[in-house]
Scaffold this motif. Structure first.
Motif, mmCIF file in Angstrom:
data_model
loop_
_atom_site.group_PDB
_atom_site.id
_atom_site.type_symbol
_atom_site.label_atom_id
_atom_site.label_comp_id
_atom_site.label_asym_id
_atom_site.label_seq_id
_atom_site.Cartn_x
_atom_site.Cartn_y
_atom_site.Cartn_z
ATOM 1 N N GLU B 315 -10.102 56.969 60.222
ATOM 2 C CA GLU B 315 -9.705 55.432 60.407
ATOM 3 C C GLU B 315 -8.244 55.258 59.946
ATOM 4 O O GLU B 315 -7.965 53.773 60.058
ATOM 5 C CB GLU B 315 -10.609 54.804 59.123
ATOM 6 C CG GLU B 315 -12.100 54.940 59.356
ATOM 7 C CD GLU B 315 -12.673 56.263 58.931
ATOM 8 O OE1 GLU B 315 -12.021 56.867 58.095
ATOM 9 O OE2 GLU B 315 -13.416 56.727 59.634
ATOM 10 N N GLY B 316 -7.468 55.846 59.972
ATOM 11 C CA GLY B 316 -6.183 55.604 59.923
ATOM 12 C C GLY B 316 -5.809 55.252 58.485
ATOM 13 O O GLY B 316 -4.582 54.404 58.332
ATOM 14 N N ALA B 396 -0.346 58.012 63.278
ATOM 15 C CA ALA B 396 -0.820 56.751 64.226
ATOM 16 C C ALA B 396 -1.360 57.304 65.466
ATOM 17 O O ALA B 396 -2.460 56.978 65.883
ATOM 18 C CB ALA B 396 -0.034 55.626 64.201
ATOM 19 N N CYS B 399 -4.549 59.683 65.449
ATOM 20 C CA CYS B 399 -5.767 58.356 65.104
ATOM 21 C C CYS B 399 -6.062 57.624 66.411
ATOM 22 O O CYS B 399 -7.095 57.091 66.363
ATOM 23 C CB CYS B 399 -5.588 57.884 63.812
ATOM 24 S SG CYS B 399 -5.263 58.523 62.491
ATOM 25 N N ILE B 401 -4.354 54.844 66.872
ATOM 26 C CA ILE B 401 -4.276 53.611 66.472
ATOM 27 C C ILE B 401 -2.720 53.227 66.890
ATOM 28 O O ILE B 401 -1.816 53.716 66.474
ATOM 29 C CB ILE B 401 -4.547 53.442 65.022
ATOM 30 C CG1 ILE B 401 -5.882 54.006 64.667
ATOM 31 C CG2 ILE B 401 -4.152 52.257 64.627
ATOM 32 C CD1 ILE B 401 -6.256 54.294 63.156
ATOM 33 N N GLU B 405 -0.497 48.179 63.863
ATOM 34 C CA GLU B 405 -1.793 48.244 63.182
ATOM 35 C C GLU B 405 -2.056 49.377 62.077
ATOM 36 O O GLU B 405 -2.417 49.018 61.031
ATOM 37 C CB GLU B 405 -2.760 48.391 64.184
ATOM 38 C CG GLU B 405 -4.518 48.328 63.679
ATOM 39 C CD GLU B 405 -4.729 47.318 62.719
ATOM 40 O OE1 GLU B 405 -4.351 46.048 63.023
ATOM 41 O OE2 GLU B 405 -5.547 47.264 61.947
ATOM 42 N N PHE B 406 -1.367 50.551 62.308
ATOM 43 C CA PHE B 406 -1.708 51.424 61.450
ATOM 44 C C PHE B 406 -0.804 51.223 59.969
ATOM 45 O O PHE B 406 -1.436 51.550 59.039
ATOM 46 C CB PHE B 406 -1.032 52.889 62.136
ATOM 47 C CG PHE B 406 -1.146 53.911 61.129
ATOM 48 C CD1 PHE B 406 -2.315 55.031 61.121
ATOM 49 C CD2 PHE B 406 -0.263 54.506 60.381
ATOM 50 C CE1 PHE B 406 -2.560 56.112 60.488
ATOM 51 C CE2 PHE B 406 -0.411 55.799 59.307
ATOM 52 C CZ PHE B 406 -1.701 56.559 59.516
ATOM 53 N N ARG B 409 -2.724 48.682 57.858
ATOM 54 C CA ARG B 409 -3.570 49.156 57.163
ATOM 55 C C ARG B 409 -3.346 50.019 55.727
ATOM 56 O O ARG B 409 -3.887 50.112 55.100
ATOM 57 C CB ARG B 409 -4.581 50.208 57.927
ATOM 58 C CG ARG B 409 -5.188 49.393 59.088
ATOM 59 C CD ARG B 409 -6.190 50.481 59.696
ATOM 60 N NE ARG B 409 -6.579 49.799 61.125
ATOM 61 C CZ ARG B 409 -7.460 50.458 61.934
ATOM 62 N NH1 ARG B 409 -7.657 51.771 61.795
ATOM 63 N NH2 ARG B 409 -7.740 49.679 63.137
#
Lengths: 161, 795
Positions: B315-316, B396, B399, B401, B405-406, B409
Motif C-alpha cells: 500500500e506504499g 514508490a 509499488c 504509486i 502520493e507516496f 502517505r
C-alpha cells in the motif's frame, strides 16, 4: 634579485597616472595595491571567475590575465570609476533593490560584465543574460536575482528610450 | 497548519518584521567599496607564502632554508618545528561527544611527516607575496615518499597502510543508532529496495579565499587579527590558546567576508603560522590563500558511500529504513569541529521526513591522505536526503504509486508534533503536509505530468523530481558545541543601547557574510523598540565590540541571534518606558513607542521622543529620581534549552531534460517550499534558499575534488573544478510556510542551508525519472554526462 621594472602612463578612472611597476605585476594587483582601487577582486588568478574584470580601452578584460605594463597608454576603468560617472547607476540601484548579491565579492565584476549589455540596449531573453554572465562566478546568489536585476535595467532603459 | 501564535510587537501593522528591506552593505558592494581582509593594507605589511608538501604522504628528511633566507625582501623563513616551539601544543580534532573517536595530534605545519598534498611545511614571509613565493621556490625539502591511503572502501582492510601508526588503524569514528526492529520490518515487508550511493568530494569555493592579516603590538601585547571568518570568538579562543596569548588580549575582526559556506568556521595551520610570524616580527603579516592553496587546503566535504535499504508495504507505507555510511575524511580530523560531524548528520537526518518507526544507521569514518574534511553548508544533508529520497522514489515506483502520493502517505502529520523521529531526535513545529500540498500547487504537478508525457511522445526525455527534507538548524549546547568540549559558543548575545541622540546601537555576536544578518537584526530591533530603521546601527564581527557569541554557522544567525536581539530590545524598551513613565507621570504599561516617540497607547499621541529620553538619560540624569538606576542598555543571551536543534522542513521540486545521446542535463525549473518559521525579511530568506539550491546543484552535477592513486589532487583550479555558472542554472521559485518554532518568542528557524540540503536529492530524482523508461538509474554524484551515459548503457 631585484625586480625588473618599467614606467607606465595610463588613465585610470579618468585620472592620468604615471608609475614605475614591476614588469610581472598583474593589472589588478597594480590597481589594488598601487592605486588603492580595491573594488576589483581576485578570485582565481586564472581568468575563470571574473571577479577582477575591469575595462581597458572600453573592452572588459580579466585584470588577473593582463600585466600592468600592457596597460601602458590605455584607458582603464574599474567599478569605482563606473560608480563615479553614473553610467550604471540604474543597474547598481536594481542590484541593491533586488539583492542581486550577497557577499558582494563578485559584484564589481558582475556589474562591469552586465554593463556591456546596457551600452546599446536591445531586448534580450533571460537565457541570453545568463549566457552573457556565464564568465562570472557567484557562489552566493544562485544567479536568479542577478538575472532579474539586469533584466529590469535593460527593460527600463528600453522603455525609457 | 500554522499554529496559533500570540501576537507580539513584531506583528504590529507596518512592522519591519516580515518586510523586504534592502541592505546597506549592498549599496557599498555595488560602488566597489566593500572592505575585505585583503583590502586592508597597513604600512610595512609582510606577506606569507608556503612551501607545501607535493606528496600525499611523505617523511620529511631534511629542510634547507638558507638560500631562501638570503633573498632580498625576505623577513622570515619558518619551519614546522620552529613554529611548534611558538605553540602550546598540537591540535587534536576530537570531541568528547563522539564516543571512541580518535585523531592524531596535528601541528600547524608538518614537522617530520606530511600527510596530504598541500600540507604546509615551510613558511616564507617577505615584503610582497611575489617575493615570498620567489624565496619559497629556493627552499629545498628532501622527502621520502610513504604509501598513501586514498580509497575509503579499503582503508580499514588488513594490508592497507596505516596513516597514523599510533592510532592502530585508519578508523576515526564509528557509530550505530537503532530504533525499533529493522530486520523484522524487512522480513515482513512486501517490497524491499536496496541501493548504493556515492558522493564526490567537494569544497566550498568561497569566491574570496581564506584571508588573514595579523598585527601584534609588543607594548600592550595585543594581537589583532582581521580575518575572513564566520566565528570571531572561536578564532579568538583557538588562536589565543594555540599561540599562548591571553584570550582577552586577542581581538578578532571579520570585515566584509567574501563568501563562507562553513569553510570559514574552521582554523588552519597556515593561518596560525602567519599569526606567529606577526608576533615574532612585530609587523603586520598577511596571508591570502591563492586558488590552488584553497583547493589543496580548505576543508573538503561530502565524500561518502552509502548503502541504503527501504522496506514498504504494497500500500506504499514505509516500515523501515537502514543505511550504512562509509565516510572519507582527510589526514587529520579538523580541529576543533572534527571531521566526523558530517557522517553523524547523515545518520540523524536520512529518511527524516517520514513517520516510520524502524531505523538503523551506522557509519565508519576513515582517514585518507587527502585534505582534512569538515563542515560545509548543510553538513551531511545533501547525502542523507539524496539517499533517503532516492530510496523513497524507487519504493514508490516498485509499488506503482505516484511519488508525490507516496510521500503524502508517509510524511509526518502536521498535527503530530512534538514527536521523536526514527533517528531518535525530537521534531516539533514542522509542516510536511502543508509544504507538500503547496508544492503540488506551485508546480502545477498534474499538468506537469501531462506535459512530460507529451514530450516523451516527441522523444524528449524530461523528468520530474520531488524531495522532502528536514534540516537541523541552530544547534544547542546539549550537542557538539557545548557538551562536546569545543571552544565554540552555542549561545548568542545582543547588547543594545540607546544613545543620547535617540539612535540605537545593536551589537550582536552573530556575523554577516552577505546573508543580511545585520539588516535582519536591525529589523528585529527597530520593530521591537518602535523606532525607524535609520535609527539603528548594527555592529557585528568584532570581538572588541560585541558580546560573546558563536557567530554564524548551522543556520543559526536569525534563530539564535535574532531571539537574543528581540529579547534585548524588549528589555531596553521596558527601561525606556519606565523612564518615560517617571518623566510623564504615567504608568509605563499605558505607553507605547511609535516611530521613535513614546506615545499614549490609546490615541498614539506623542508624549516624548527617544532623543529626549536619551538626552535626559545620559546628560540630565538629575531629572530622574535616584532609585532609577538605568543603563539605557540591555544584554540578552539566548540558547536552546533542551533541544539539539531547531529542525526545519520543506520539499523541493525539479523539472529537467536529459539528452540521452550526450548525457547532458538541462535544468528547466526548480521549486522550494520550506518552513523556516517566522520570516523576518522575505527577500533575504528567498535569496538564501536560491543561493543554497545552486550550491547543492553544483555538487550534484559538476563538482568533485579528484585524486589520483598517488594522492595528487588532479583539478585544483577553477578551470578544472567545475562550479555552476549562470548559464546552466534555472530560475528557482521559493515559497515559505511559517510555522513558528516554539523554542523562542521570535519564532524564527534557520533558512541558510535548506536549499543546499535537498537540491542534490531532487535533481537526481528528476534525472532518474527522465531516464527510467530506458532502464537507467544514476546513484553517483556528481552526475556527469559520462555517469548518465553509463547509466543508459551507452558507454
Amino acid at each position: 634579485m631585484s625586480e625588473a621594472t618599467l614606467e607606465i602612463s595610463l588613465t585610470v578612472n579618468g585620472e592620468q597616472v604615471t608609475k614605475t611597476v614591476p614588469v610581472r605585476q598583474h593589472l589588478v594587483d597594480f590597481l589594488r595595491n598601487e592605486l588603492g582601487f580595491t573594488g576589483s577582486h581576485l578570485g582565481c588568478e586564472h581568468g575563470v571567475c571574473g571577479a577582477c574584470s575591469v575595462r581597458v580601452d572600453d573592452a572588459v578584460v580579466r585584470g588577473c590575465l593582463m600585466l600592468a605594463v600592457q596597460a601602458d597608454g590605455a584607458k582603464v576603468e574599474t567599478v569605482e570609476g563606473l560608480n563615479e560617472t553614473g553610467e550604471i547607476a540604474d543597474l547598481q540601484k536594481n542590484f541593491v533593490e533586488r539583492n542581486a548579491m550577497q557577499c558582494g565579492y563578485c559584484t564589481p565584476g558582475m556589474l562591469i560584465t552586465a554593463a556591456e549589455l546596457l551600452r546599446e540596449p536591445k531586448p534580450v531573453s533571460r537565457e541570453e543574460i545568463r549566457e552573457h554572465l556565464s564568465g562570472n562566478f557567484c557562489r552566493c546568489t544562485g544567479y536568479h536575482a542577478i538575472v532579474d536585476a539586469v533584466e529590469t535595467t535593460i527593460n527600463t532603459r528600453l522603455e525609457e528610450g | 497548519m500554522n499554529k496559533e501564535t500570540p501576537l507580539t510587537l513584531l506583528d504590529k501593522p507596518n512592522s519591519y518584521v516580515g518586510r523586504t528591506l534592502s541592505r546597506d552593505a549592498a549599496k557599498r558592494a555595488v560602488a566597489g567599496r566593500g572592505r575585505y581582509t585583503d583590502d586592508i593594507m597597513p604600512a610595512r605589511t609582510l606577506h606569507a607564502a608556503f612551501v607545501r608538501s607535493p606528496y600525499g604522504h611523505a617523511k620529511i628528511l631534511s629542510i634547507d632554508v638558507e638560500a631562501a633566507k638570503q633573498q632580498q625582501g625576505v623577513a622570515l623563513v619558518m619551519t614546522g618545528a620552529e613554529l611548534a616551539e611558538m605553540c602550546t601544543g598540537p591540535w587534536v580534532g576530537t570531541l568528547v561527544c563522539f564516543d571512541g573517536m580518535k585523531s592524531e595530534p596535528q601541528h600547524p605545519m608538518a614537522i617530520d611527516r606530511a600527510c596530504w598534498q598541500g600540507e604546509p611545511v615551510v613558511m616564507v614571509v617577505a615584503t610582497s607575496r611575489a617575493e615570498a613565493e620567489d624565496a619559497a621556490e629556493l627552499v629545498t625539502v628532501e622527502y621520502e615518499e610513504l604509501p598513501v591511503v586514498i580509497d575509503k572502501e579499503t582503508a580499514l582492510d588488513p594490508g592497507t597502510p596505516i596513516i597514523h601508526p599510533n592510532l592502530g588503524d585508519n578508523l576515526a569514528f564509528e557509530k550505530t543508532i537503532e530504533t525499533g526492529d529493522v530486520e523484522k520490518a524487512v522480513a515482513e515487508a512486501d517490497i524491499v529496495i536496496e541501493d548504493t550511493f556515492t558522493f564526490g568530494r567537494h569544497t566550498a569555493v568561497s569566491l574570496e579565499p581564506r584571508a588573514l592579516l595579523a598585527e601584534y603590538d609588543p607594548g600592550t601585547e595585543r594581537l589583532t587579527i582581521h580575518t575572513s571568518s564566520q566565528c570571531p570568538h572561536m578564532i579568538q579562543a583557538v588562536f589565543a590558546r594555540t599561540l599562548g596569548v591571553p584570550e582577552h588580549n586577542v581581538r578578532i575582526v571579520a570585515p566584509d567576508v567574501g563568501g563562507s559556506f562553513g569553510l570559514k568556521i574552521h582554523t588552519f595551520g597556515d593561518e596560525i603560522a602567519a599569526t606567529a610570524a606577526a608576533i615574532k616580527l612585530a609587523r603586520p603579516v598577511k596571508f591570502i590563500a591563492d586558488r590552488l592553496e584553497s583547493f589543496a587546503t580548505d576543508i573538503h566535504a561530502r565524500e561518502n558511500r552509502v548503502k541504503g535499504r527501504i522496506a514498504v508495504t504494497k500500500e506504499g507505507i514505509i516500515t523501515s529504513m537502514d543505511i550504512d555510511v562509509r565516510s572519507g575524511a582527510g589526514a587529520y580530523s579538523q580541529y576543533p569541529r572534527t571531521s566526523v560531524f558530517e557522517a553523524n548528520q547523515i545518520l540523524n537526518i536520512t529518511g527524516g521526513p517520514y513517520a516510520h518507526e524502524n531505523y538503523r544507521a551506522s557509519t565508519q569514518v576513515v582517514y585518507l591522505n587527502k585534505v582534512p574534511t569538515s563542515q560545509y553548508r548543510a553538513v551531511g544533508h545533501p547525502i542523507g536526503n539524496t539517499v533517503g529520497e532516492s530510496l523513497v522514489d524507487q519504493a514508490a515506483a516498485a509499488c506503482g504509486i505516484d511519488p508525490m502520493e507516496f510521500r503524502r502517505r508517509n510524511v509526518m502529520r502536521d498535527d503530530s508534533y512534538p514527536r521523536i523521529s526514527a533517528a531518535g531526535i525530537e521534531m516539533r513545529d514542522l509542516s510536511h503536509q502543508q509544504c507538500l500540498e503547496t508544492l503540488v500547487d506551485r508546480m502545477g504537478y498534474d499538468a506537469l505530468l501531462e506535459e512530460q508525457a507529451e514530450y516523451r511522445k516527441k522523444g524528449i526525455q524530461r523528468g520530474i523530481g520531488i524531495a522532502a527534507f528536514i534540516k537541523g538548524t541552530a544547534p544547542g549546547p546539549a550537542g557538539y558545541y557545548g557538551a562536546g568540549g569545543a571552544p565554540i559558543s552555542s549561545q548568542d548575545s545582543c547588547t543594545i543601547k540607546l544613545e543620547p541622540s535617540g539612535g540605537v546601537i545593536c551589537m550582536v555576536g552573530v556575523t554577516d557574510q552577505g546573508q543580511g544578518v545585520d539588516t535582519v537584526m536591525g529589523q528585529i530591533a527597530a520593530a521591537t523598540l518602535g523606532i525607524p530603521m535609520e535609527s539603528v546601527r548594527v555592529i557585528e564581527g568584532d570581538t572588541d565590540a560585541v558580546p560573546y557569541g558563536g557567530g554564524t554557522y548551522a543556520s543559526r544567525a536569525t534563530a539564535i541571534g535574532g531571539e537574543a536581539t528581540y529579547q534585548a530590545a524588549m528589555m531596553l524598551r521596558a527601561e525606556i518606558l519606565e523612564i518615560a513613565g517617571v518623566l510623564l507621570q504615567a504608568e509605563p504599561d499605558t505607553l507605547d513607542i511609535l516611530d521613535g516617540h513614546v506615545v499614549d497607547k490609546g490615541d498614539s499621541a506623542s508624549r516624548i521622543s527617544l532623543a529626549e529620553i536619551g538626552r535626559i538619560g545620559h546628560f540630565q540624569v538629575a531629572e530622574l529620581p535616584n532609585h532609577i538606576q538605568h543603563t539605557l542598555s540591555a544584554t540578552y543571551r539566548f540558547r536552546l534549552k533542551d533541544a539539539l536543534y531547531i529542525f526545519t522542513n520543506g520539499i523541493q521540486g525539479a523539472y529537467v531534460e536529459v539528452d540521452t545521446d550526450t548525457g547532458f542535463i538541462k535544468l528547466l525549473n526548480h521549486w522550494v517550499i520550506e518552513d523556516c518559521g517566522r520570516v523576518i525579511n522575505p527577500q533575504l530568506a528567498d535569496e538564501q534558499v536560491r543561493g543554497g539550491c545552486v550550491q547543492g546543484l553544483g555538487g550534484a552535477l559538476y563538482e568533485e575534488c579528484v585524486y589520483d592513486s598517488a594522492g595528487q589532487l588532479q583539478n585544483a583550479t577553477l578551470a578544472d573544478y567545475l562550479v555552476p555558472m549562470a548559464g546552466e542554472m534555472p530560475d528557482i521559485e521559493v515559497a515559505h510556510i511559517q510555522t513558528h518554532t516554539g523554542v523562542s518568542e521570535l519564532g524564527a528557524k534557520g533558512v541558510g542551508e535548506s536549499g543546499t540540503g535537498a537540491a542534490p536529492a531532487v535533481v537526481m530524482n528528476a534525472v532518474n525519472d527522465a531516464i527510467r523508461p530506458f532502464g537507467g538509474k544514476v546513484t553517483a554524484q556528481p552526475m556527469s554526462p559520462e555517469t548518465i551515459l553509463k547509466a543508459l548503457g551507452k558507454v
